[in-house]
Design a protein around this motif. Sequence first.
Motif, PDB file in Angstrom:
ATOM      1  N   MET A   1      -2.834 -13.659   3.123  1.00  0.00           N
ATOM      2  CA  MET A   1      -2.782 -12.226   3.405  1.00  0.00           C
ATOM      3  C   MET A   1      -4.111 -11.569   3.022  1.00  0.00           C
ATOM      4  O   MET A   1      -4.639 -11.827   1.951  1.00  0.00           O
ATOM      5  N   ASN A   2      -4.621 -10.732   3.896  1.00  0.00           N
ATOM      6  CA  ASN A   2      -5.782  -9.916   3.576  1.00  0.00           C
ATOM      7  C   ASN A   2      -5.249  -8.653   2.904  1.00  0.00           C
ATOM      8  O   ASN A   2      -4.693  -7.777   3.563  1.00  0.00           O
ATOM      9  N   ALA A   3      -5.356  -8.597   1.562  1.00  0.00           N
ATOM     10  CA  ALA A   3      -4.614  -7.575   0.813  1.00  0.00           C
ATOM     11  C   ALA A   3      -5.490  -6.418   0.356  1.00  0.00           C
ATOM     12  O   ALA A   3      -6.604  -6.600  -0.125  1.00  0.00           O
ATOM     13  N   LEU A   4      -4.951  -5.231   0.533  1.00  0.00           N
ATOM     14  CA  LEU A   4      -5.523  -4.002  -0.030  1.00  0.00           C
ATOM     15  C   LEU A   4      -4.533  -3.527  -1.089  1.00  0.00           C
ATOM     16  O   LEU A   4      -3.329  -3.437  -0.800  1.00  0.00           O
ATOM     17  N   ARG A   5      -5.011  -3.288  -2.292  1.00  0.00           N
ATOM     18  CA  ARG A   5      -4.079  -2.855  -3.336  1.00  0.00           C
ATOM     19  C   ARG A   5      -4.478  -1.468  -3.848  1.00  0.00           C
ATOM     20  O   ARG A   5      -5.642  -1.228  -4.162  1.00  0.00           O
ATOM     21  N   VAL A   6      -3.493  -0.569  -3.873  1.00  0.00           N
ATOM     22  CA  VAL A   6      -3.685   0.794  -4.370  1.00  0.00           C
ATOM     23  C   VAL A   6      -3.156   0.784  -5.799  1.00  0.00           C
ATOM     24  O   VAL A   6      -1.949   0.633  -6.017  1.00  0.00           O
ATOM     25  N   THR A   7      -4.073   0.919  -6.751  1.00  0.00           N
ATOM     26  CA  THR A   7      -3.703   0.609  -8.140  1.00  0.00           C
ATOM     27  C   THR A   7      -3.693   1.832  -9.053  1.00  0.00           C
ATOM     28  O   THR A   7      -4.474   2.763  -8.876  1.00  0.00           O
ATOM     29  N   GLY A   8      -2.788   1.786 -10.037  1.00  0.00           N
ATOM     30  CA  GLY A   8      -2.831   2.723 -11.160  1.00  0.00           C
ATOM     31  C   GLY A   8      -2.222   4.089 -10.921  1.00  0.00           C
ATOM     32  O   GLY A   8      -2.301   4.956 -11.790  1.00  0.00           O
ATOM     33  N   GLY A   9      -1.640   4.300  -9.752  1.00  0.00           N
ATOM     34  CA  GLY A   9      -1.105   5.626  -9.463  1.00  0.00           C
ATOM     35  C   GLY A   9       0.396   5.716  -9.606  1.00  0.00           C
ATOM     36  O   GLY A   9       1.078   4.734  -9.884  1.00  0.00           O
ATOM     37  N   ARG A  10       0.897   6.910  -9.423  1.00  0.00           N
ATOM     38  CA  ARG A  10       2.335   7.118  -9.291  1.00  0.00           C
ATOM     39  C   ARG A  10       2.646   7.168  -7.803  1.00  0.00           C
ATOM     40  O   ARG A  10       1.815   7.630  -7.016  1.00  0.00           O
ATOM     41  N   VAL A  11       3.823   6.690  -7.434  1.00  0.00           N
ATOM     42  CA  VAL A  11       4.163   6.548  -6.015  1.00  0.00           C
ATOM     43  C   VAL A  11       5.404   7.369  -5.694  1.00  0.00           C
ATOM     44  O   VAL A  11       6.427   7.263  -6.378  1.00  0.00           O
TER      45      VAL A  11
END
Length: 445
Positions: A1-11
């Motif tokens: 998988m070519n992964a993009l990770r959105v880190t450290g936030g609230r969702v």
Amino acid sequence: MNALRVTGGRVLRPDGRVTESDVTIDRDAGTIAAVGDETVSGERADDADADLPSTADETLDADGGLVIPGLVNAHTHVAMTLLRGYADDKPLDPWLREDIWPAEAELTPNDIEAGAELGVLEMIRSGTTAFADMYFAMDRVADVVDRAGVRARLGHGVVTVGKDDADARADVEESLAVAKELDGAADGRIRTAFMPHSLTTVGEAFLREGVAEAREADIPIHLHANETTDEVDPIVDERGERPIAYAEELGALGADDFFAHGVHLDGSEIDRLADAGTAVVHCPASNMKLASGMAPVQRLRDAGVTVALGTDGAASNNDLDVFDEMRDAAMLGKLAADDASAVPAAAVVEMATAGGADALGLPGGRIEPGAAADLAVVDLDAPHLTPVHDPVSHLAYAARGSDVRHTVCDGEVLMRDREVLTLDADAVRERAAAAANDLVDRVGE
Ligand SMILES: [Zn+2]
């Protein structure tokens, strides 16, 4: 998988919960692979079966931010950014006849492309990843959508009043042809609709023909409905029925269709919309600016009608910031219902996200495994967003488009740290300003 990770936030989750979670995006698929440890298969990411990479190919820092679904602007005329501030403070009918239509008559395809670039740039910068557009030269708008990386449901707007039979028929044919040709363009990010301007600006015979052909080709219908009393009264006088009943009789009231405005609706029309599954796109700023009236948003929602939000064109707003629209919808909805508990914060956030995606029949609108990877990260580290008792309240009442830090659509980063990556912001602004000045000069000649 070519992964993009959105880190450290609230969702912001679809059920309204806000969790501290990383969001993992499968860029190849353009979908959300995992939110925290929840994956598409329902397995935990730390289980051996779960197919999540331990490291990402790219990360987006969401520290101090709130990750929300990409906003949906479900009704606009995006190239009207060129007419932003050109004519203000007039009612709809004289404003159209004296100012807007004469200027639009001078618009070239190049102008429309320049205006669409400006509008899409503004939308990406304010966290909007999908929009519906009714205008002209839609091949040029589609080109902008393709390059900019957003999603859209596009259609050529038909007006037959004041045209001879041949011109009127050609306009209907163009709208149908555009809907057939552009559907699925930009790797599927573009969908289309047949778009008669309204039930009064398109003659009955043309409506009947166009709607029948759209139905045959499985093309949805988008039009302005019940925007002003000036538009409702002639239909009632001539036909002895309300506009939504007329739309139903034309066959234009389907589950995939979405009508803009819906300001002057009676109870029978709200019931018809609910029964048919036709969505309403509420445009509170435009309705206030043109003094069109107050849409019965809480009644529509109570009846089960899908309600989305739209800015309408920049000439009647005068911006394309869906955060403004959320605030306006909450405020105006309370006045319309004479009830401060009507149209609460969570409702307008839903209207701007899942409601918009559902109205347009586009993916997105929800941050959950398997959903389209369309999202925005809103910076909460700002004086006007401090303290954070309730992030959903902030989205509705206190945040602005300029608080958006990153924007992602279909798994691609469109804006990182407020820099738009898919359009050259300075060049877009210069080109649009020059096109707008030339246009006004030509209209004045
Ligand atoms: Zn409109």
